[in-house]
Design a protein around this motif. Structure first.
Motif, short mmCIF file in Angstrom:
data_model
loop_
_atom_site.label_atom_id
_atom_site.label_comp_id
_atom_site.label_asym_id
_atom_site.label_seq_id
_atom_site.Cartn_x
_atom_site.Cartn_y
_atom_site.Cartn_z
N GLY A 164 1.09 55.40 22.75
CA GLY A 164 2.05 56.58 22.44
C GLY A 164 2.74 57.50 23.58
N ASP A 165 1.94 57.50 24.77
CA ASP A 165 2.27 57.98 26.02
C ASP A 165 3.47 57.25 26.69
OD1 ASP A 165 0.78 60.05 26.05
OD2 ASP A 165 -1.01 59.23 26.99
N CYS A 166 4.00 57.86 27.57
CA CYS A 166 4.98 57.36 28.37
C CYS A 166 4.73 57.16 30.00
CB CYS A 166 6.49 57.84 28.26
SG CYS A 166 7.46 57.70 26.72
N VAL A 167 5.10 56.23 30.65
CA VAL A 167 4.95 55.89 31.84
C VAL A 167 6.11 55.49 32.76
CG1 VAL A 167 2.19 55.38 31.61
CG2 VAL A 167 3.95 53.62 31.71
N THR A 177 9.84 62.90 26.88
CA THR A 177 11.28 63.61 26.59
C THR A 177 11.77 63.82 28.13
OG1 THR A 177 9.95 65.78 26.63
CG2 THR A 177 10.49 64.52 24.44
N SER A 178 11.30 63.77 29.16
CA SER A 178 11.94 64.04 30.44
C SER A 178 12.42 63.00 31.19
CB SER A 178 11.09 65.05 30.95
OG SER A 178 9.91 64.21 31.60
N GLN A 179 12.30 61.68 30.72
CA GLN A 179 12.47 60.73 31.94
C GLN A 179 13.53 59.99 31.25
OE1 GLN A 179 10.98 60.29 34.88
NE2 GLN A 179 10.18 62.38 34.23
N GLY A 180 14.13 59.96 30.04
CA GLY A 180 15.14 59.07 29.68
C GLY A 180 14.86 57.64 29.75
N SER A 181 16.04 57.13 30.26
CA SER A 181 15.79 55.53 30.34
C SER A 181 14.88 55.05 31.70
CB SER A 181 17.17 55.03 30.95
OG SER A 181 17.67 55.49 31.99
N TYR A 214 -9.72 48.80 30.26
CA TYR A 214 -8.44 48.15 30.08
C TYR A 214 -7.96 47.85 31.64
CZ TYR A 214 -6.02 52.63 30.70
OH TYR A 214 -5.72 53.91 31.36
N ASP A 215 -7.35 46.61 31.79
CA ASP A 215 -6.48 46.28 33.03
C ASP A 215 -5.06 46.31 33.12
OD1 ASP A 215 -6.09 43.99 32.12
OD2 ASP A 215 -8.06 43.31 33.21
N THR A 216 -4.61 46.51 31.72
CA THR A 216 -3.03 46.28 31.63
C THR A 216 -2.55 47.18 30.78
OG1 THR A 216 -3.50 43.88 31.82
CG2 THR A 216 -1.37 44.51 30.77
N ILE A 217 -1.45 47.71 30.94
CA ILE A 217 -0.80 48.77 30.24
C ILE A 217 0.39 47.82 29.54
CG2 ILE A 217 0.76 50.91 30.13
CD1 ILE A 217 -0.76 51.60 32.58
N CYS A 218 0.42 47.67 28.25
CA CYS A 218 1.57 46.88 27.66
C CYS A 218 2.62 48.02 26.94
CB CYS A 218 0.91 46.48 26.24
SG CYS A 218 -0.30 45.37 26.42
N ALA A 219 3.84 47.78 27.86
CA ALA A 219 4.84 49.00 27.51
C ALA A 219 6.24 48.45 27.31
CB ALA A 219 5.06 49.97 29.06
N ALA A 220 7.02 49.17 26.95
CA ALA A 220 8.40 48.73 26.54
C ALA A 220 9.18 49.97 26.77
CB ALA A 220 8.57 48.15 25.31
N LYS A 221 10.81 49.80 27.06
CA LYS A 221 11.36 50.87 27.16
C LYS A 221 11.55 51.90 26.20
CE LYS A 221 14.23 50.13 30.87
NZ LYS A 221 14.17 51.38 31.88
N ALA A 222 11.22 53.01 26.55
CA ALA A 222 11.17 54.28 25.68
C ALA A 222 12.43 54.34 24.66
CB ALA A 222 10.68 55.58 26.24
#
Length: 222
Positions: A164-167, A177-181, A214-222
């Motif tokens: 649920g965090d953003c990177v 909320t501060s990084q947009g795209s 863990y060694d991998t962050i699974c992420a997608a565009k926010a």
């Protein structure tokens, strides 16, 4: 004859034979062991002491008996990263412990629960020469702020990285909320990119993951 409060007197040798020599050697060993024990347990005039130390994201607690529900705040005698226990109603208290976990020499191996705002590394040092920043890790205190400011909440940009965090593209945690795209939402933290859930568009494999579960962050565009 035994001198009360002192070392037993050496038995007198009536001859210079082998038996006498063995008795003297045995006495020397006993005295040596006694001296070593006095040094080990601090009976040489300097008592052992325990203290706590902190790392950049953690603080100290001087009794080492933290438990969930305890409150604490900054320790003015161990600034800027030290903490100490306070009553939860004390004006100096700034956080409450939501969990108390084992200590580790590998800080990343300890994963506090979501909502943790501050991670406090409790360690103990023995001897009068102990200083800040050292010692043996004993516990990890996962604290949540008593104020309404909660950087550890998912997406808030602080605390420990959780789902649920953003990177950023370099895996640096940022507020959603501060990084947009430019931000990526964390969908999961796994061992091996093959375990990333569906919807993952940016699996980030970490090059330095010693001790981290863990060694991998699974992420997608926010």
């Amino acid at each position: 004859m035994v001198h009360h409060g002192g070392t037993p007197a050496a038995p007198a040798c009536r001859s210079r034979g082998r038996g006498c020599l063995l008795n003297l050697l045995a006495l020397a060993v006993v005295i040596g062991l006694g001296f070593g024990a006095s040094k080990l347990f601090g009976h040489d005039g300097s008592s052992s002491s325990s203290s706590s130390s902190s790392s950049s994201s953690s603080g100290s607690h001087h009794s080492g008996d933290w438990k969930a529900g305890d409150c604490g705040g900054p320790d003015p005698d161990d600034a800027p990263d030290g903490y100490k226990a306070y009553g939860c109603g004390d004006s100096h208290a700034t956080f409450k412990a939501v969990a108390v976990m084992d200590g580790s020499i590998l800080p990343d191996s300890i994963q506090c629960p979501g909502g943790t705002d501050v991670i406090i590394r409790v360690s103990v040092s023995y001897g009068s020469g102990s200083g800040k920043g050292g010692g043996i890790p004993t516990k990890t205190v996962c604290g949540r702020n008593l104020s309404a400011d909660h950087p550890g909440d998912p997406g808030a940009g602080g605390g420990q990285l959780v789902k649920g965090d953003c990177v950023t593209s370099t895996a640096k945690e940022v507020p959603c909320t501060s990084q947009g795209s430019q931000a990526y939402k964390v969908l999961a933290l796994v061992e091996g990119r093959s375990k990333c859930p569906s919807g993952t568009t940016e699996p980030m494999e970490l090059t330095m993951a010693i001790g981290r579960p863990y060694d991998t962050i699974c992420a997608a565009k926010a």
